[in-house]
Design an enzyme around this catalytic site. Structure first.
Site, PDB file in Angstrom:
ATOM      1  N   HIS A 136     -16.667 -27.256 -57.614  1.00 32.12           N
ATOM      2  CA  HIS A 136     -17.823 -26.197 -57.551  1.00 32.12           C
ATOM      3  C   HIS A 136     -18.884 -26.032 -58.849  1.00 32.12           C
ATOM      4  O   HIS A 136     -18.387 -25.533 -59.820  1.00 32.12           O
ATOM      5  CB  HIS A 136     -17.300 -24.917 -56.872  1.00 32.12           C
ATOM      6  CG  HIS A 136     -16.484 -25.063 -55.645  1.00 32.12           C
ATOM      7  ND1 HIS A 136     -15.081 -24.969 -55.747  1.00 32.12           N
ATOM      8  CD2 HIS A 136     -16.866 -25.042 -54.433  1.00 32.12           C
ATOM      9  CE1 HIS A 136     -14.552 -25.072 -54.581  1.00 32.12           C
ATOM     10  NE2 HIS A 136     -15.816 -25.089 -53.529  1.00 32.12           N
ATOM     11  N   HIS A 163     -17.023 -31.560 -49.130  1.00 35.17           N
ATOM     12  CA  HIS A 163     -15.732 -31.550 -49.207  1.00 35.17           C
ATOM     13  C   HIS A 163     -15.040 -30.624 -48.021  1.00 35.17           C
ATOM     14  O   HIS A 163     -15.850 -30.014 -47.301  1.00 35.17           O
ATOM     15  CB  HIS A 163     -15.181 -31.164 -50.434  1.00 35.17           C
ATOM     16  CG  HIS A 163     -15.446 -29.804 -50.942  1.00 35.17           C
ATOM     17  ND1 HIS A 163     -16.652 -29.212 -51.488  1.00 35.17           N
ATOM     18  CD2 HIS A 163     -14.758 -28.478 -50.851  1.00 35.17           C
ATOM     19  CE1 HIS A 163     -16.547 -28.015 -51.951  1.00 35.17           C
ATOM     20  NE2 HIS A 163     -15.427 -27.579 -51.486  1.00 35.17           N
ATOM     21  N   CYS A 196      -9.794 -17.890 -46.620  1.00 36.07           N
ATOM     22  CA  CYS A 196     -10.510 -19.112 -46.833  1.00 36.07           C
ATOM     23  C   CYS A 196      -9.515 -20.226 -47.759  1.00 36.07           C
ATOM     24  O   CYS A 196      -8.740 -19.840 -48.595  1.00 36.07           O
ATOM     25  CB  CYS A 196     -11.949 -19.608 -47.216  1.00 36.07           C
ATOM     26  SG  CYS A 196     -13.146 -18.302 -46.487  1.00 36.07           S
ATOM     27  N   TYR A 200     -21.424 -25.794 -43.764  1.00 39.33           N
ATOM     28  CA  TYR A 200     -22.276 -24.810 -44.465  1.00 39.33           C
ATOM     29  C   TYR A 200     -22.729 -25.330 -45.826  1.00 39.33           C
ATOM     30  O   TYR A 200     -21.949 -25.798 -46.422  1.00 39.33           O
ATOM     31  CB  TYR A 200     -22.244 -23.317 -44.415  1.00 39.33           C
ATOM     32  CG  TYR A 200     -21.048 -22.990 -45.404  1.00 39.33           C
ATOM     33  CD1 TYR A 200     -21.362 -22.435 -46.555  1.00 39.33           C
ATOM     34  CD2 TYR A 200     -19.740 -23.298 -45.049  1.00 39.33           C
ATOM     35  CE1 TYR A 200     -20.326 -22.283 -47.527  1.00 39.33           C
ATOM     36  CE2 TYR A 200     -18.658 -22.926 -46.007  1.00 39.33           C
ATOM     37  CZ  TYR A 200     -19.015 -22.347 -47.337  1.00 39.33           C
ATOM     38  OH  TYR A 200     -18.238 -22.276 -48.320  1.00 39.33           O
ATOM     39  N   GLU A 257     -19.710 -27.546 -47.838  1.00 41.24           N
ATOM     40  CA  GLU A 257     -18.365 -27.891 -47.146  1.00 41.24           C
ATOM     41  C   GLU A 257     -18.289 -27.996 -45.603  1.00 41.24           C
ATOM     42  O   GLU A 257     -19.237 -27.279 -44.880  1.00 41.24           O
ATOM     43  CB  GLU A 257     -17.196 -26.299 -47.265  1.00 41.24           C
ATOM     44  CG  GLU A 257     -16.950 -26.081 -48.656  1.00 41.24           C
ATOM     45  CD  GLU A 257     -15.898 -24.846 -49.025  1.00 41.24           C
ATOM     46  OE1 GLU A 257     -15.378 -24.965 -49.975  1.00 41.24           O
ATOM     47  OE2 GLU A 257     -16.172 -24.126 -47.916  1.00 41.24           O
ATOM     48  N   TRP A 264     -20.953 -17.703 -46.332  1.00 40.41           N
ATOM     49  CA  TRP A 264     -20.400 -18.519 -44.755  1.00 40.41           C
ATOM     50  C   TRP A 264     -19.909 -17.359 -43.712  1.00 40.41           C
ATOM     51  O   TRP A 264     -19.800 -17.945 -42.621  1.00 40.41           O
ATOM     52  CB  TRP A 264     -19.084 -19.339 -45.490  1.00 40.41           C
ATOM     53  CG  TRP A 264     -17.979 -18.502 -46.096  1.00 40.41           C
ATOM     54  CD1 TRP A 264     -17.037 -17.909 -45.629  1.00 40.41           C
ATOM     55  CD2 TRP A 264     -18.035 -18.345 -47.777  1.00 40.41           C
ATOM     56  NE1 TRP A 264     -16.547 -17.509 -46.826  1.00 40.41           N
ATOM     57  CE2 TRP A 264     -16.929 -17.585 -47.792  1.00 40.41           C
ATOM     58  CE3 TRP A 264     -18.955 -18.832 -48.508  1.00 40.41           C
ATOM     59  CZ2 TRP A 264     -16.506 -17.279 -49.090  1.00 40.41           C
ATOM     60  CZ3 TRP A 264     -18.469 -18.384 -49.847  1.00 40.41           C
ATOM     61  CH2 TRP A 264     -17.155 -17.691 -50.365  1.00 40.41           C
TER      62      TRP A 264
END
Length: 189
Positions: A37, A44, A79, A116, A128, A173
């Protein structure tokens, strides 16, 4: 390592690998989560899970202030990133334990093709392919303070107005997933 209220937390980002994806969303390698990140984050694999109950509520969590991306933002329940070779269901169960200190039901994919791209104010990018799951709690949460700053149950149906009134309070997200869930006609009841 981080010390919070006498509890020492080991930063697992240094050891955790994420699955990199090519333009066709196919695995093409791995990278350390701690190195992924940044301003040019590669595509990914990840996932999001919404924990719901029989009353039409969803469990929101506020990301811990020590999180690399969107610290302090309210988001869906939890997440994560599946490890290389790990099934999504196993990853969901692992992260439910790691973040919420809880056991969840078998996850159900509700937005299997969700992806997104979002950019933080400091230029850090999230990029991702992130299937979205729902599950229910099978045990009471005992949140990891290195992952979760707070949690609250909120009515799923009433969330739309809160997201519209104070969008910067929520992760990007989560906002996109909520809109996609509504567009798909999904509700937790």
């Amino acid at each position: 390592m981080t010390a919070l209220d006498g509890v020492t937390l080991v930063d697992s980002d240094d050891a955790e690998l994420v699955v990199l994806l090519d333009g066709n969303r196919q695995p093409c390698g791995t990278a350390r989560k701690s190195a992924v990140h940044h301003a040019s984050t590669p595509l990914h694999l990840a996932f999001s899970c919404w924990v719901v109950d029989g009353s039409g509520r969803t469990l929101l969590t506020r990301r811990a202030e020590v999180k690399r991306t969107w610290p302090g933002a309210w988001t869906n329940s939890f997440c994560g990133h599946p490890a290389p070779g790990e099934s999504m269901a196993a990853a969901v169960h692992r992260r439910a334990h790691d973040e919420l200190g809880a056991v969840v039901s078998e996850p159900l994919a509700v937005l299997p093709d969700f992806s997104y791209y979002a950019v933080m104010d400091d230029g850090t990018v999230e990029n991702e392919v992130c299937p979205v799951y729902v599950a229910t709690l099978l045990s009471e949460p005992a949140p990891n303070p290195g992952e979760v700053g707070d949690l609250q149950w909120v009515p799923f149906e009433g969330l739309e107005s809160s997201l519209a009134e104070t969008p910067s309070t929520y992760s990007p997200w989560m906002r996109e997933q909520h809109a996609a869930l509504l567009a798909a006609g999904w509700t937790p009841t």
